[in-house]
Design a protein around this motif. Structure first.
Motif, PDB file in Angstrom:
ATOM      1  N   VAL A  69       9.079 132.256  80.692  1.00 17.95           N
ATOM      2  CA  VAL A  69      10.090 131.529  79.489  1.00 17.95           C
ATOM      3  C   VAL A  69       9.933 130.325  79.412  1.00 17.95           C
ATOM      4  CG1 VAL A  69      12.480 131.527  79.214  1.00 17.95           C
ATOM      5  CG2 VAL A  69      11.605 133.528  79.925  1.00 17.95           C
ATOM      6  N   VAL A  93       7.235 127.145  71.901  1.00 21.02           N
ATOM      7  CA  VAL A  93       7.312 128.164  71.030  1.00 21.02           C
ATOM      8  C   VAL A  93       8.612 128.940  71.385  1.00 21.02           C
ATOM      9  CG1 VAL A  93       6.223 130.672  70.454  1.00 21.02           C
ATOM     10  CG2 VAL A  93       4.716 128.698  71.043  1.00 21.02           C
ATOM     11  N   GLY A  94       8.956 129.582  72.380  1.00 22.41           N
ATOM     12  CA  GLY A  94      10.096 130.250  72.966  1.00 22.41           C
ATOM     13  C   GLY A  94      10.290 131.462  72.470  1.00 22.41           C
ATOM     14  N   ALA A  95       9.117 132.232  72.549  1.00 20.22           N
ATOM     15  CA  ALA A  95       9.086 133.760  71.998  1.00 20.22           C
ATOM     16  C   ALA A  95       9.748 134.564  72.909  1.00 20.22           C
ATOM     17  CB  ALA A  95       7.603 134.062  71.968  1.00 20.22           C
ATOM     18  N   ILE A  96       9.976 134.258  74.281  1.00 24.15           N
ATOM     19  CA  ILE A  96      10.578 135.323  75.153  1.00 24.15           C
ATOM     20  C   ILE A  96      11.778 134.357  75.981  1.00 24.15           C
ATOM     21  CG2 ILE A  96       8.691 136.903  75.631  1.00 24.15           C
ATOM     22  CD1 ILE A  96       7.963 134.967  77.916  1.00 24.15           C
ATOM     23  N   GLU A  97      12.681 134.970  76.414  1.00 23.30           N
ATOM     24  CA  GLU A  97      13.656 134.712  77.138  1.00 23.30           C
ATOM     25  C   GLU A  97      14.313 135.498  77.990  1.00 23.30           C
ATOM     26  OE1 GLU A  97      15.985 132.310  78.308  1.00 23.30           O
ATOM     27  OE2 GLU A  97      15.742 131.223  76.843  1.00 23.30           O
ATOM     28  N   LEU A  98      15.017 134.844  79.232  1.00 23.22           N
ATOM     29  CA  LEU A  98      15.670 136.030  80.142  1.00 23.22           C
ATOM     30  C   LEU A  98      16.783 136.492  79.343  1.00 23.22           C
ATOM     31  CD1 LEU A  98      15.724 133.498  83.114  1.00 23.22           C
ATOM     32  CD2 LEU A  98      14.417 135.800  82.755  1.00 23.22           C
ATOM     33  N   ILE A  99      17.157 137.794  78.995  1.00 19.96           N
ATOM     34  CA  ILE A  99      17.873 138.488  78.432  1.00 19.96           C
ATOM     35  C   ILE A  99      18.754 139.156  79.413  1.00 19.96           C
ATOM     36  CG2 ILE A  99      18.036 140.348  76.736  1.00 19.96           C
ATOM     37  CD1 ILE A  99      16.612 137.758  75.557  1.00 19.96           C
ATOM     38  N   GLY A 100      20.191 139.099  78.956  1.00 19.26           N
ATOM     39  CA  GLY A 100      21.154 139.847  79.790  1.00 19.26           C
ATOM     40  C   GLY A 100      21.481 138.913  80.878  1.00 19.26           C
ATOM     41  N   ALA A 121      13.635 138.084  71.439  1.00 15.35           N
ATOM     42  CA  ALA A 121      15.121 138.384  70.905  1.00 15.35           C
ATOM     43  C   ALA A 121      15.027 139.708  70.459  1.00 15.35           C
ATOM     44  CB  ALA A 121      15.081 137.408  69.774  1.00 15.35           C
ATOM     45  N   PHE A 122      16.312 140.459  70.642  1.00 15.68           N
ATOM     46  CA  PHE A 122      16.475 141.764  70.024  1.00 15.68           C
ATOM     47  C   PHE A 122      15.611 142.843  70.729  1.00 15.68           C
ATOM     48  CE2 PHE A 122      17.209 138.657  66.586  1.00 15.68           C
ATOM     49  CZ  PHE A 122      18.538 138.527  66.782  1.00 15.68           C
ATOM     50  N   GLU A 123      14.903 142.553  71.850  1.00 19.65           N
ATOM     51  CA  GLU A 123      13.826 143.257  72.527  1.00 19.65           C
ATOM     52  C   GLU A 123      12.854 143.779  71.285  1.00 19.65           C
ATOM     53  OE1 GLU A 123      15.262 145.781  75.279  1.00 19.65           O
ATOM     54  OE2 GLU A 123      16.888 144.703  75.827  1.00 19.65           O
ATOM     55  N   GLU A 124      12.296 143.066  70.476  1.00 17.62           N
ATOM     56  CA  GLU A 124      11.460 143.422  69.557  1.00 17.62           C
ATOM     57  C   GLU A 124      10.162 143.160  69.924  1.00 17.62           C
ATOM     58  OE1 GLU A 124      12.595 140.812  66.031  1.00 17.62           O
ATOM     59  OE2 GLU A 124      13.945 142.213  65.503  1.00 17.62           O
TER      60      GLU A 124
END
Lengths: 156, 845
Positions: free
Chosen positions: B160, B169-176, B186-189
């Motif tokens: 990340v 870029v920031g295409a992925i993130e720690l979600i939840g 984002a949005f688990e796309e």
């Protein structure tokens, strides 16, 4: 919606690192955070969508799906758990016909949310209905309140 | 910027004396001194995080264990990395990580080089005290080239941070949150990003993998080779893993090459072009030219509509030697020419020019660099009195002000581009003047959206301000020849005039000039690529004028060479000399040549105004194309020779930074393909039987000598500097009939024929497209993804419309390298200082 988002953006544009404030503001205006809002803010502010989404999923205060008109908040903290908040939650779920997965009734009237601790441990179990505190919440008391809200809505 | 003196700290790790600069972390100092401290989340490119808790160490006198990544070294400190207390803490951390790790090592590509596996092995945390709770998220195999398995993730967050902080870029993130946390877009796309793959190299476990490497090989069967990347001028070192004579993977390794572990999508995924089934394997001769030369009779061969027949090397080379001699004696040596390749080795190019100059006796050798780096270099020379020097890798880092003019550096030289982002992060100003929204413009301190091609006007406007407000370096500039002329020529070119020409406000130009002048260490960075059409020689002259006006040296202008071996190709003699014809004269002016030898270049796709090129090629008596696959140009040839590609031959590259890098032969070439240098060695012998065949070491020695003496001359040679007033002229302005400006370039994933052969890169970007602003699209009611035809006065092309505000209104952008939509049929070939922008119109389909 676009004009609301624009207003929110204007309020925070000049500040750096205002992801949380933007999300809070959006949620208070719209009741939840729609995907379009995140996409809009991300492109306007040059902050990746993933940042907004990460923050929005981290804090339980944020909701990414539309919520009902009436919010029922059940405290599931330690004290409330011991005092049997489960019974109340189950009763509300039965009354509103909510399954395990959905938290909002199909007519969009009610949303049931579980939170960790509301801080009213002395009067556990605690349930909030539209912000009104129900201490030592008995099943009957809560269901009665829900009935009366539903009836009022029907009359309108 | 002058670095302030750094204090050296003396301290001990495991009773061993260690020195480190003040401010270094204990972990960094240990690693630099060969002491391994286990760690997951630390990466020297990133801000320290201290999240994985694995790098705990014991410091004598300290009350508790500390994370070595967040602790700075101190004088006299005594650090212990493997005490029983440390080991016990580390075991607990590992035990907790293994609670929900799936332990599916038998099917995990990472097994054998997995840090978690290695550490579990080392610390023997086999039996956990906690009941295992596994995650059961489905694997995400939907995105091209990058696969995600969130179940294996240990949430160190390195991917990340590499994506957001380092790559910008920031295409992925720690979600939840909590147990359910996962790394996701984002949005688990479906993942949709640059596909640089930096996250894969950063991942300490098997949560992120390359699709093409899935279940291909166990890590312990791989043999690694370090090689310079064949793509851009960055000259990154890629570590290629081999299995059974095939390259199965490329990765960046920290500490190797100036890229120091960084790679872009071309470097990481593009290596597979060499195993494309489209590779040429045998010499081919055109039937028609065989018939007309009475080599083969045309009887009985009409049933096959393939215009070529396979032949042997001997026959093909005999034929070439015969035709070349014939044309030379009938029409003169100067009617033969050659185009070299910026992707071939020093040795290959050296032998090409040796063949043309010595065996044929012609001086007509040049390359596509004429439209790119050579254009810049000659403009630069005309002002500074010396040719462009190689770029400095860390130039962006030592500058406090960077001006990038109409250059998408992060697409063309992606890894060098990261240095601009890094410098900006560290507090430098980054000003981007570009019509197109690029990664650099998104990360800039200020973005001036100028009219396409108007960089010269912007800089001339700045020079006007610098002179009028007396911000320039008087003592350095006023004695230089041409100063008076420069001053008088730009006297009327006030910010208001410049603003009109460049599409920004006068205030912006004035502020930019002031900011530029007040900076301590400033650089101007401009790319020079044959596929770009927003720049003319006048931009480079204007930039050089401005730098010299400030008394800055040539190093303040950073112009990188485009391809892996552009610099060395020029150095080894592939450039038009005084008597020789240049690529423009050879390819665009009729009747210049009778025979042409093209090596590793596809002018019919990659050079501007391909119709003109095609007509010129058609008029030739004899065309030889030597390449790795059947390019559009090769299809027109009389003889097509199959060449060995990168990794299939030895040789050398010189990167844009001037590094001489060695290439190994690690794969065999397909069929009968031969290294280019060897073909010329054979041809030289065919032309003159007294000449002996040359071995690789002979060739290499001679070629290196020539290249290095050229590079050394660059350093020494100094002509008389002088200002040259220039003005902006655009070849073709939009009008009522052709109302749009067409901007062209290459893109992040593709830079020409190599990348087009790569299956991996094709999976990311496979289709030609035309970017159009949303306002234009809605005015013309063009839907996203609809096919549109664009045409100029020279030609037309059909491609899908991509509606995007990356381009301004009135401007279209199209990548040029897709041969299925030949954008260069529309472009303009100008070598006279005019900006080769083309005016085009759109027809809906």
């Amino acid at each position: 919606m676009e004009s609301i988002l624009k207003e929110v953006l204007l309020r925070y544009r000049s500040e750096n690192g205002s992801v949380v404030s933007i999300l809070q503001d959006t949620q208070s205006q719209l009741g939840y955070i729609p995907q379009e809002a995140i996409t809009y803010f991300a492109s306007e502010l040059n902050i990746p969508e993933s940042r907004f989404y990460g923050v929005a999923t981290f804090y339980s205060q944020f909701c990414l799906k539309p919520r009902g008109k009436n919010i029922i908040t059940a405290c599931c903290g330690t004290a409330c758990h011991v005092k049997g908040v489960d019974k109340v939650v189950n009763a509300v779920s039965r009354r509103l016909r909510l399954s395990d997965n959905d938290h909002t009734t199909s007519d969009g009237e009610f949303t049931l949310e579980k939170v960790a601790c509301l801080g009213f441990c002395s009067i556990a179990p605690v349930v909030l209905i539209n912000g009104e505190v129900f201490g030592k919440a008995a099943v009957e008391k809560v269901v009665k309140k829900i009935d009366s809200i539903a009836r009022k809505d029907d009359e309108r | 910027m002058k670095m302030k003196e750094e204090k050296i700290i003396n301290f001990m790790i495991n009773d061993m004396p260690v020195k480190a600069k003040e401010g270094t972390s204990v972990l960094r100092a240990a690693l630099d001194n060969g002491i391994y401290i286990p760690h997951f989340c630390y990466d020297k490119r990133l801000e320290v995080y201290g999240g994985c808790r694995l790098c705990l160490v014991d410091i004598k006198g300290g009350r508790k264990l500390v994370t070595s990544c967040t602790t700075a070294v101190q004088e006299g400190m005594e650090v212990y990395t493997e005490t029983p207390k440390v080991i016990s803490a580390r075991k607990t951390v590992l035990e907790l990580l293994l609670v929900h790790h799936p332990l599916d090592c038998p099917v995990c590509d990472k097994a054998g080089e997995c840090q978690l596996q290695d550490l579990a092995f080392k610390y023997g945390a086999s039996e956990g005290r906690f009941s295992a709770q596994r995650k059961k998220d489905p694997e995400r195999l939907d995105a091209p080239v990058v696969q995600r398995n969130t179940n294996r993730c240990i949430l160190c967050g390195k991917c990340v941070k590499v994506c957001y902080e380092h790559q910008g870029v920031g295409a992925i993130e720690l979600i939840g949150r909590g147990f359910k946390t996962k790394v996701s877009p984002a949005f688990e796309e479906t993942l949709n990003c640059e596909f640089c793959g930096q996250c894969i190299d950063a991942c300490p476990v098997g949560a992120l993998n390359s699709s093409y490497y899935r279940h291909v090989s166990r890590a312990w069967y791989l043999k690694d080779h370090d090689m310079p990347c064949p793509y851009c001028g960055c000259g990154c070192i890629t570590t290629l893993s081999m299995r059974d004579g095939k390259i199965v993977r490329a990765k960046g390794v920290e500490g190797k090459g100036q890229n120091d572990g960084n790679l872009c999508s071309r470097g990481r995924y593009g290596f597979d072009f060499i195993s494309s089934p489209q590779r040429l394997t045998k010499p081919l001769m055109r039937k028609d030219s065989l018939y007309s030369n009475n080599i083969v009779s045309s009887e009985g061969s009409t049933c096959n509509d393939n215009p070529f027949i396979e032949t042997s090397w001997d026959e093909a080379l005999d034929f070439i030697a015969k035709k070349m001699s014939q044309i030379a004696s009938e029409h003169g040596h100067e009617k033969i020419g050659a185009i070299g390749s910026q992707r071939c080795t020093t040795e290959d190019n050296f032998m090409l020019q040796k063949f043309i100059k010595e065996s044929i006796g012609s001086s007509n050798v040049d390359s596509a660099a004429l439209f790119g780096y050579e254009k810049a270099s000659r403009s630069f020379e005309s002002v500074f009195g010396q040719r462009l020097r190689h770029i400095s890798w860390d130039a962006p880092l030592s500058a406090d002000f960077m001006l990038v003019v109409e250059s998408d550096i992060t697409s063309l030289l992606p890894v060098w581009g990261l240095k601009f982002l890094e410098s900006k992060r560290k507090g430098s100003r980054l000003v981007v003047a570009d019509a197109k929204k690029t990664k650099l413009s998104r990360h800039s301190s200020s973005w001036l959206r100028i009219t396409p091609g108007s960089g010269t006007a912007l800089i001339n406007g700045m020079i006007n301000v610098l002179i009028r407000e007396e911000l320039y370096n008087k003592s350095a500039a006023e004695d230089v020849a041409g100063f008076i002329e420069l001053r008088s020529s730009l006297k009327e070119f006030t910010p208001d005039v410049a603003a009109k020409a460049s599409g920004v406000t006068a205030d912006e130009i004035v502020n930019l000039a002031r900011e530029y002048a007040s900076a301590k260490e400033r650089i101007i960075a401009i790319t020079a690529c044959a596929s770009e059409n927003t720049k003319s020689s006048s931009l480079f002259v204007a930039a050089a004028n401005m730098a010299m006006l400030m008394g800055d040296g040539p190093e303040s202008l950073q112009v990188p060479a485009e391809h892996s071996n552009t610099l060395s190709m020029i150095a080894s003699g592939v450039q038009a000399g005084v008597n020789g014809k240049n690529a423009y004269e050879m390819l665009y002016q009729s009747n210049t040549l009778r025979a042409l030898y093209i090596v590793g270049e596809d002018p019919l796709v990659m050079m501007p105004d391909t119709t003109a090129v095609e007509n010129n090629l058609k008029s030739l008596d004899f065309l030889v194309v030597q390449d790795i696959f059947m390019t559009d140009t090769a299809k027109m040839a009389d003889v097509v020779l199959p060449a060995a590609a990168w990794a299939e031959k030895e040789g050398h590259f010189i990167s844009a930074t001037g590094n001489v890098q060695k290439l190994e032969k690690i794969c065999s070439s397909p069929g009968e393909a031969k290294p280019d240098w060897e073909v010329f060695s054979m041809l030289i012998k065919k032309m003159d039987s007294r000449a002996g065949l040359m071995s690789f070491s002979d060739v290499s020695m001679e070629a290196q000598l020539k290249a290095s003496s050229f590079m050394a001359r660059l350093e020494r040679s100094k002509g008389r500097p002088g200002f040259i007033p220039v003005e902006l002229t655009i070849a073709e302005e939009p009008d009522s009939q052709y109302p749009f400006r067409l901007v062209t370039s290459t893109i992040l994933q593709h830079s020409g024929s190599f990348s087009m052969l790569s299956k991996n890169l094709d999976a990311i970007a496979s289709e030609p497209y035309i970017q159009i602003n949303s306002a234009d699209a809605s005015r013309l009611s063009i839907n996203p993804d609809a096919f549109i035809e664009i045409s100029s006065r020279r030609g037309s092309a059909v491609a899908k419309a991509v509606v995007s505000d990356e381009v301004p209104e009135g401007t279209l952008f199209a990548p040029v390298h897709f041969s299925s939509a030949r954008i260069n049929a529309l472009t303009y070939a100008a070598v006279d200082g005019r900006v080769p922008l083309a005016a085009v119109k759109i027809t809906k389909i």
